[in-house]
Design a protein around this motif. Structure first.
Motif, PDB file in Angstrom:
ATOM      1  N   UNK A   1      30.745 -11.256  55.433  1.00 42.10           N
ATOM      2  CA  UNK A   1      29.791 -11.647  54.067  1.00 42.10           C
ATOM      3  C   UNK A   1      30.451 -12.073  52.849  1.00 42.10           C
ATOM      4  N   UNK A   2      29.755 -12.965  52.372  1.00 47.74           N
ATOM      5  CA  UNK A   2      29.897 -13.510  50.872  1.00 47.74           C
ATOM      6  C   UNK A   2      28.800 -13.499  50.145  1.00 47.74           C
ATOM      7  N   UNK A   3      29.273 -12.980  48.835  1.00 46.98           N
ATOM      8  CA  UNK A   3      28.086 -13.304  47.840  1.00 46.98           C
ATOM      9  C   UNK A   3      28.691 -13.938  46.766  1.00 46.98           C
ATOM     10  N   UNK A   4      27.800 -14.872  46.217  1.00 46.07           N
ATOM     11  CA  UNK A   4      28.543 -15.933  45.271  1.00 46.07           C
ATOM     12  C   UNK A   4      27.341 -16.102  44.318  1.00 46.07           C
ATOM     13  N   UNK A   5      27.702 -16.851  43.016  1.00 45.51           N
ATOM     14  CA  UNK A   5      27.055 -17.067  42.084  1.00 45.51           C
ATOM     15  C   UNK A   5      27.664 -17.826  41.154  1.00 45.51           C
ATOM     16  N   UNK A   6      26.960 -18.591  40.252  1.00 48.19           N
ATOM     17  CA  UNK A   6      27.587 -19.566  39.184  1.00 48.19           C
ATOM     18  C   UNK A   6      27.186 -19.341  37.664  1.00 48.19           C
ATOM     19  N   UNK A   7      27.831 -19.767  36.600  1.00 43.15           N
ATOM     20  CA  UNK A   7      27.425 -19.770  35.393  1.00 43.15           C
ATOM     21  C   UNK A   7      27.501 -21.104  34.924  1.00 43.15           C
ATOM     22  N   UNK A   8      26.221 -21.784  34.498  1.00 47.19           N
ATOM     23  CA  UNK A   8      26.342 -22.993  33.983  1.00 47.19           C
ATOM     24  C   UNK A   8      26.965 -23.014  32.241  1.00 47.19           C
ATOM     25  N   UNK A   9      27.632 -23.873  31.995  1.00 44.26           N
ATOM     26  CA  UNK A   9      27.978 -24.099  30.584  1.00 44.26           C
ATOM     27  C   UNK A   9      26.774 -23.930  29.607  1.00 44.26           C
ATOM     28  N   UNK A  10      25.749 -24.435  30.033  1.00 44.50           N
ATOM     29  CA  UNK A  10      24.448 -24.122  29.030  1.00 44.50           C
ATOM     30  C   UNK A  10      24.099 -22.733  28.781  1.00 44.50           C
ATOM     31  N   UNK A  11      24.021 -22.012  29.764  1.00 42.73           N
ATOM     32  CA  UNK A  11      23.806 -20.691  29.431  1.00 42.73           C
ATOM     33  C   UNK A  11      24.652 -19.792  28.456  1.00 42.73           C
ATOM     34  N   UNK A  12      26.103 -20.383  28.592  1.00 39.48           N
ATOM     35  CA  UNK A  12      27.205 -19.622  27.540  1.00 39.48           C
ATOM     36  C   UNK A  12      26.796 -20.264  26.114  1.00 39.48           C
ATOM     37  N   UNK A  13      26.257 -21.518  26.181  1.00 34.74           N
ATOM     38  CA  UNK A  13      26.013 -22.146  24.901  1.00 34.74           C
ATOM     39  C   UNK A  13      24.853 -21.459  24.261  1.00 34.74           C
ATOM     40  N   UNK A  14      23.721 -21.468  25.121  1.00 32.39           N
ATOM     41  CA  UNK A  14      22.167 -20.716  24.679  1.00 32.39           C
ATOM     42  C   UNK A  14      22.361 -19.363  23.932  1.00 32.39           C
ATOM     43  N   UNK A  15      23.379 -18.463  24.652  1.00 29.68           N
ATOM     44  CA  UNK A  15      23.400 -17.108  24.308  1.00 29.68           C
ATOM     45  C   UNK A  15      25.044 -16.797  23.298  1.00 29.68           C
ATOM     46  N   UNK A  16      25.435 -17.961  22.916  1.00 33.84           N
ATOM     47  CA  UNK A  16      26.674 -17.673  22.159  1.00 33.84           C
ATOM     48  C   UNK A  16      27.890 -16.884  22.840  1.00 33.84           C
ATOM     49  N   UNK A  17      28.120 -17.257  24.093  1.00 36.83           N
ATOM     50  CA  UNK A  17      28.995 -16.432  24.750  1.00 36.83           C
ATOM     51  C   UNK A  17      30.358 -17.314  25.012  1.00 36.83           C
ATOM     52  N   UNK A  18      31.350 -17.000  24.381  1.00 39.09           N
ATOM     53  CA  UNK A  18      32.445 -17.945  24.812  1.00 39.09           C
ATOM     54  C   UNK A  18      33.200 -17.551  26.235  1.00 39.09           C
ATOM     55  N   UNK A  19      33.776 -18.446  26.765  1.00 38.68           N
ATOM     56  CA  UNK A  19      34.124 -18.758  28.386  1.00 38.68           C
ATOM     57  C   UNK A  19      35.016 -17.240  28.613  1.00 38.68           C
ATOM     58  N   UNK A  20      35.732 -16.833  27.776  1.00 42.42           N
ATOM     59  CA  UNK A  20      36.609 -15.740  28.284  1.00 42.42           C
ATOM     60  C   UNK A  20      35.939 -14.287  28.274  1.00 42.42           C
ATOM     61  N   UNK A  21      34.782 -14.344  27.803  1.00 42.66           N
ATOM     62  CA  UNK A  21      34.012 -13.258  27.847  1.00 42.66           C
ATOM     63  C   UNK A  21      33.164 -13.012  29.107  1.00 42.66           C
ATOM     64  N   UNK A  22      33.213 -13.918  30.136  1.00 39.78           N
ATOM     65  CA  UNK A  22      32.638 -13.790  31.375  1.00 39.78           C
ATOM     66  C   UNK A  22      33.499 -13.474  32.275  1.00 39.78           C
ATOM     67  N   UNK A  23      34.954 -13.780  32.115  1.00 39.98           N
ATOM     68  CA  UNK A  23      35.788 -13.374  33.202  1.00 39.98           C
ATOM     69  C   UNK A  23      35.794 -12.099  33.881  1.00 39.98           C
ATOM     70  N   UNK A  24      35.029 -11.166  33.277  1.00 36.51           N
ATOM     71  CA  UNK A  24      34.831  -9.573  34.265  1.00 36.51           C
ATOM     72  C   UNK A  24      33.483  -9.777  35.000  1.00 36.51           C
ATOM     73  N   UNK A  25      32.839 -10.741  34.982  1.00 34.67           N
ATOM     74  CA  UNK A  25      31.321 -10.936  35.737  1.00 34.67           C
ATOM     75  C   UNK A  25      31.711 -10.798  37.079  1.00 34.67           C
TER      76      UNK A  25
END
Length: 350
Positions: free
Chosen positions: A246-270
């Motif tokens: 089994x594989x579970x996967x997802x992705x985070x577009x840059x637009x999401x980070x921009x829309x919610x003011x989230x810096x890239x380093x904050x999603x490392x733990x996702x």
């Protein structure tokens, strides 16, 4: 009867644990240096930055001119690590000498992970690599690479012991952030009895482990929660991937980070949320940069070596936690990663 832990994969044949001669060569280099530059990798995590700051604090105690840096632009310490002592030692990339006398990198498996500081590192008169990744490419002039260490912080602790620098609360706090980060709060398979003994010594030095844990794992912005919700909505489960594990996967577009003011380093733990899916041995999160580059983070529970899979895509890391960079777009990148994990041989325990 308890469930047996999966066997740790053997280190690459060309990697070995540091010898006494290796330790002494590094100690001699430090003893000769009037100034030392300490580097963490780009988008530093707790082990990279904690190790660099701990060693920086120790060298400052010894009267050595010391600078700590990492090769990002902009250079931002992740909010989850803003509690680390010694951040007054951090300097912008421009303040690192063009040809440092002595440079030491921490938790860096490949020189490319030094980002904007790679050229300066490669120009250093002496470059010491302190690391624990099995995928380490073997760069630098002196190396302390222990593929069996659960965190680079453990190697820093040994360096401090050999230098005769005692643990104080500030140094211990940085080291605890390092070992706790890379062992998943002591949950990962690389954690041993010696790891817990190390943590015990850090607690005895005054570490507030409860406060550190809250900052590392239990504090996020509201914007992060919105990004996480969207990423989980995109998540796909492929039960037949990884040889049926089994594989579970997802992705985070840059637009999401921009829309919610989230810096890239904050999603490392996702990735640590996505990997909780019980139906999947392997988890993958793709994070998009402004230029469309995808940074992949992967995790495995023990039956698949994701370091080998990521190496096939130009990356690397640990058997249970590894990453890579891709310019192929999401569908093609997921397909390439799926093919890499499907190519892994069945473990002996199957």
């Amino acid at each position: 009867m308890g469930v047996p832990a999966p066997a740790l994969p053997a280190p690459r044949a060309e990697l070995r644990r540091p010898s006494e001669a290796d330790w002494q060569a590094v100690l001699d280099a430090i003893g000769r240096a009037a100034s030392v530059d300490l580097l963490a990798h780009v988008l530093p995590d707790g082990d990279a930055l904690g190790s660099a700051l701990a060693f920086g604090l120790a060298l400052r105690q010894r009267g050595v001119e010391v600078r700590v840096s990492f090769g990002d632009d902009p250079q931002v310490v992740p909010a989850s690590l803003s509690f680390l002592p010694g951040q007054e030692l951090i300097v912008p990339c421009a303040q690192v000498p063009e040809r440092p006398e002595l440079m030491i990198s921490f938790d860096v498996a490949d020189a490319r992970r030094l980002g904007l500081l790679q050229a300066k590192a490669e120009s250093a008169r002496e470059l010491v690599v302190v690391d624990h990744h099995t995928s380490n490419a073997g760069f630098g002039t002196l190396r302390l690479i222990d593929p069996l260490a659960p965190a680079t912080a453990v190697l820093v602790d040994e360096l401090l012991r050999r230098l005769g620098v005692p643990l104080d609360e500030q140094i211990a706090t940085c080291l605890y952030a390092g070992v706790a980060s890379d062992t998943g709060s002591f949950r990962y398979a690389a954690t041993t009895a010696a790891t817990h003994e190390f943590a015990s010594r850090l607690l005895a030095a005054g570490v507030r482990h409860d406060a550190i844990s809250r900052r590392l794992w239990d504090t996020q912005s509201f914007g992060y929660l919105k990004v996480l919700a969207a990423a989980l909505e995109r998540a796909e489960l492929e039960p037949q991937a990884a040889g049926g594990r089994g594989l579970v996967w997802t992705w985070v577009p840059w637009a999401d980070l921009l829309a919610h003011g989230v810096p890239p380093e904050q999603i490392e733990g996702l990735i640590d949320t996505v990997r909780k899916a019980a139906e999947a041995e392997v988890a993958l999160v793709l994070k998009e940069d402004p230029d469309g580059t995808l940074r992949g983070s992967s995790r495995a529970s023990g039956a698949v070596d994701v370091a080998a899979a990521c190496a096939a895509l130009g990356g690397g890391g640990h058997a249970y936690a590894a990453g890579f960079t891709s310019h192929q777009g999401v569908p093609a990148t997921v397909a390439a990663f799926r093919a890499a994990i499907d190519a892994q041989p069945a473990p002996i325990s199957d």
